[in-house]
Design an enzyme around this catalytic site. Structure first.
Site, PDB file in Angstrom:
ATOM      1  N   ASP A  31      17.954  53.484  -6.898  1.00 12.09           N
ATOM      2  CA  ASP A  31      16.836  52.677  -7.406  1.00 12.09           C
ATOM      3  C   ASP A  31      16.037  53.559  -8.361  1.00 12.09           C
ATOM      4  OD1 ASP A  31      14.230  51.208  -7.480  1.00 12.09           O
ATOM      5  OD2 ASP A  31      15.158  50.000  -5.922  1.00 12.09           O
ATOM      6  N   THR A  35      10.189  48.612 -10.075  1.00 17.52           N
ATOM      7  CA  THR A  35       9.345  47.664  -9.317  1.00 17.52           C
ATOM      8  C   THR A  35       9.416  47.959  -7.821  1.00 17.52           C
ATOM      9  OG1 THR A  35      11.176  46.085  -9.202  1.00 17.52           O
ATOM     10  CG2 THR A  35       9.576  45.763 -10.979  1.00 17.52           C
ATOM     11  N   TYR A 140      17.063  35.379 -18.476  1.00 20.24           N
ATOM     12  CA  TYR A 140      17.349  35.892 -17.131  1.00 20.24           C
ATOM     13  C   TYR A 140      18.476  35.074 -16.484  1.00 20.24           C
ATOM     14  CZ  TYR A 140      16.731  36.540 -12.087  1.00 20.24           C
ATOM     15  OH  TYR A 140      16.949  36.759 -10.754  1.00 20.24           O
ATOM     16  N   ASN A 169      14.640  30.298  -3.840  1.00 22.13           N
ATOM     17  CA  ASN A 169      13.363  31.026  -3.962  1.00 22.13           C
ATOM     18  C   ASN A 169      13.129  31.850  -2.695  1.00 22.13           C
ATOM     19  OD1 ASN A 169      13.125  28.625  -5.819  1.00 22.13           O
ATOM     20  ND2 ASN A 169      11.274  29.748  -6.331  1.00 22.13           N
TER      21      ASN A 169
HETATM   22  N1  LIG Z   1      13.195  37.197  -5.226  1.00 20.21           N
HETATM   23  C1  LIG Z   1      13.852  36.078  -5.508  1.00 20.21           C
HETATM   24  O1  LIG Z   1      13.381  34.961  -5.237  1.00 20.21           O
HETATM   25  C2  LIG Z   1      15.227  36.146  -6.151  1.00 20.21           C
HETATM   26  C3  LIG Z   1      15.882  34.933  -6.406  1.00 20.21           C
HETATM   27  C4  LIG Z   1      17.141  34.971  -6.990  1.00 20.21           C
HETATM   28  C5  LIG Z   1      17.735  36.187  -7.286  1.00 20.21           C
HETATM   29  N2  LIG Z   1      17.074  37.351  -7.048  1.00 20.21           N
HETATM   30  C6  LIG Z   1      17.761  38.605  -7.380  1.00 20.21           C
HETATM   31  O2  LIG Z   1      17.761  39.450  -6.238  1.00 20.21           O
HETATM   32  C7  LIG Z   1      17.767  40.818  -6.652  1.00 20.21           C
HETATM   33  C8  LIG Z   1      16.633  41.582  -5.969  1.00 20.21           C
HETATM   34  O3  LIG Z   1      15.400  41.012  -6.401  1.00 20.21           O
HETATM   35  P1  LIG Z   1      14.005  41.296  -5.686  1.00 20.21           P
HETATM   36  O4  LIG Z   1      13.290  39.995  -5.607  1.00 20.21           O
HETATM   37  O5  LIG Z   1      14.219  42.100  -4.457  1.00 20.21           O
HETATM   38  O6  LIG Z   1      13.271  42.150  -6.809  1.00 20.21           O
HETATM   39  P2  LIG Z   1      12.607  43.619  -6.760  1.00 20.21           P
HETATM   40  O7  LIG Z   1      11.989  43.828  -8.104  1.00 20.21           O
HETATM   41  O8  LIG Z   1      11.745  43.758  -5.564  1.00 20.21           O
HETATM   42  O9  LIG Z   1      13.869  44.549  -6.581  1.00 20.21           O
HETATM   43  C9  LIG Z   1      14.636  45.056  -7.638  1.00 20.21           C
HETATM   44  C10 LIG Z   1      14.837  46.535  -7.389  1.00 20.21           C
HETATM   45  O10 LIG Z   1      15.690  47.060  -8.412  1.00 20.21           O
HETATM   46  C11 LIG Z   1      15.111  48.243  -8.937  1.00 20.21           C
HETATM   47  N3  LIG Z   1      15.537  48.348 -10.341  1.00 20.21           N
HETATM   48  C12 LIG Z   1      15.187  47.541 -11.370  1.00 20.21           C
HETATM   49  N4  LIG Z   1      15.787  47.949 -12.499  1.00 20.21           N
HETATM   50  C13 LIG Z   1      16.536  49.036 -12.170  1.00 20.21           C
HETATM   51  C14 LIG Z   1      17.383  49.898 -12.898  1.00 20.21           C
HETATM   52  N5  LIG Z   1      17.573  49.742 -14.213  1.00 20.21           N
HETATM   53  N6  LIG Z   1      18.003  50.914 -12.246  1.00 20.21           N
HETATM   54  C15 LIG Z   1      17.806  51.098 -10.911  1.00 20.21           C
HETATM   55  N7  LIG Z   1      17.014  50.311 -10.168  1.00 20.21           N
HETATM   56  C16 LIG Z   1      16.384  49.287 -10.791  1.00 20.21           C
HETATM   57  C17 LIG Z   1      13.607  48.065  -8.782  1.00 20.21           C
HETATM   58  O11 LIG Z   1      12.906  49.278  -8.776  1.00 20.21           O
HETATM   59  C18 LIG Z   1      13.531  47.329  -7.452  1.00 20.21           C
HETATM   60  O12 LIG Z   1      13.464  48.226  -6.371  1.00 20.21           O
HETATM   61  C19 LIG Z   1      17.675  40.809  -8.172  1.00 20.21           C
HETATM   62  O13 LIG Z   1      18.956  40.954  -8.694  1.00 20.21           O
HETATM   63  C20 LIG Z   1      17.115  39.420  -8.477  1.00 20.21           C
HETATM   64  O14 LIG Z   1      17.489  38.994  -9.771  1.00 20.21           O
HETATM   65  C21 LIG Z   1      15.824  37.360  -6.492  1.00 20.21           C
END
Ligand SMILES: NC(=O)c1ccc[n+]([C@@H]2O[C@H](COP(=O)([O-])OP(=O)(O)OC[C@H]3O[C@@H](n4cnc5c(N)ncnc54)[C@H](O)[C@@H]3O)[C@@H](O)[C@H]2O)c1
Length: 306
Positions: A31, A35, A140, A169
């Site tokens: 990571d 974020t 996205y 969601n």
């Molecule tokens: N939260 C939702 O409702 C939701 C819905 C559909 C899909 N998703 C997908 O689930 C996954 C996780 O999302 P989340 O909600 O936990 O978000 P989040 O932002 O909490 O987690 C993403 C993590 O990835 C890390 N990160 C981002 N860019 C990076 C990079 N270039 N290199 C290394 N680390 C990196 C961030 O630091 C963070 O810890 C994502 O792929 C997101 O698109 C989330």
């Protein structure tokens, strides 16, 4: 069992790591903390601070010899993708390809990748099944859909086994406010601070809210599900819908507070109703959402107190 979770310091990633550690797995997190938070990192996991686009990533795979990978690291903010499609593309596609190349070169047994309900267009009928109309309304959604196509070709050409999960969601403890599905997190904080909540549109719009612990469980089960479940895309959802007005009412009850609602015009591009079918995941991955919405929202609210 050696597993890598990219994005393991984030919202869904940290819950996924917790479940793996509970199962006794040997877990590494990659990571870049863009974020994600250090405080989210399970003390039982090995942490490598690195960007998924980095040229150093393959070396980590060679050294660590992962059996399984859950790839969650991504640019997750829909509005940001509209303003910065280049960054969105770099992280969500070049990052994915970097991970997939490393998987193929080190013979990883399976990679589970986060996709999203954002790949769907406005549906004529609900619930939306995996073969529903694919018509993303944001960059996205487009990078997530293109990512699924990369996975299909990596499996076809190079034999990399995958499962792609289109989450609805997601809500729960440790959620940030910036990413997808952050409305619960935003409302929870407002209510906690005794402030009004701001609703776009009339509040009658519905969403399929799924608890993060259920999503983390799906990630783990998809890794070890039978081979017949591999190389496919699944919705991960509750297959129920709740309106934003009702969501506020349940949160208000959980908090034991009166909540003022402020309404402003709906945002362009926001769909009105959303609900995903979860039948395929229930049948093939043997996964089922467990958390009732009221209890999940209560946990989310009271986690702010800690
Ligand atoms: N939260 C939702 O409702 C939701 C819905 C559909 C899909 N998703 C997908 O689930 C996954 C996780 O999302 P989340 O909600 O936990 O978000 P989040 O932002 O909490 O987690 C993403 C993590 O990835 C890390 N990160 C981002 N860019 C990076 C990079 N270039 N290199 C290394 N680390 C990196 C961030 O630091 C963070 O810890 C994502 O792929 C997101 O698109 C989330």
């Amino acid at each position: 069992m050696k597993a890598l979770v990219t994005g393991g310091a984030g919202f869904i990633g940290s819950h996924t790591v917790d479940k793996m550690i509970d199962r006794g797995w040997d877990v590494t997190i990659i990571d870049n903390l863009s974020t994600g938070l250090r405080a989210n990192i399970n003390a039982g996991a090995k942490f490598i601070e690195m960007d998924i686009v980095s040229n150093d990533l393959p070396e980590v795979f060679v050294r660590e010899k992962f059996d399984y990978v859950v790839h969650l690291a991504a640019q997750t903010a829909v509005p940001y993708s509209i303003e910065h499609p280049d960054t969105d593309c770099r992280v969500n596609l070049l990052g994915l390809v970097n991970v997939l190349e490393a998987c193929r070169r080190t013979s990883v047994k399976r990679v589970v990748v986060a996709s999203s309900a954002a790949v769907y267009g406005d549906a004529d009928s609900l619930p939306i099944a995996e073969d529903g109309l694919l018509n993303p309304a944001s960059f996205y959604g487009l990078t997530k859909l293109t990512g699924e196509k990369y996975l299909a070709l990596y499996s076809q050409i190079h034999g990399v086994d995958y499962v792609a999960l289109r989450y609805a969601n997601v809500y729960g403890e440790r959620q940030g406010e910036g990413g997808e599905g952050g409305v619960v997190s935003i409302f929870t904080r407002k209510i906690y601070q005794d402030q009004p909540v701001h609703i776009f549109g009339d509040g009658g719009q519905t969403r399929d809210f799924i608890y993060v612990g259920d999503v983390a469980e799906a990630n783990c089960q998809a890794l070890t599900a039978p081979q017949t479940a591999a190389n496919r895309v699944y919705n991960i959802s509750t297959q129920t819908q709740i309106s934003v007005n009702d969501l506020v009412a349940i949160l208000a009850e959980a908090a034991g507070k009166q909540v003022d609602k402020l309404y402003s015009p709906a945002r362009a591009g926001d769909i009105y109703h959303s609900m995903l079918s979860n039948r395929a995941a229930v049948n093939d991955i043997y996964w089922k959402p467990q958390m009732p919405l009221a209890e999940g929202l209560q946990r989310t609210y009271y986690s702010l107190n800690k």
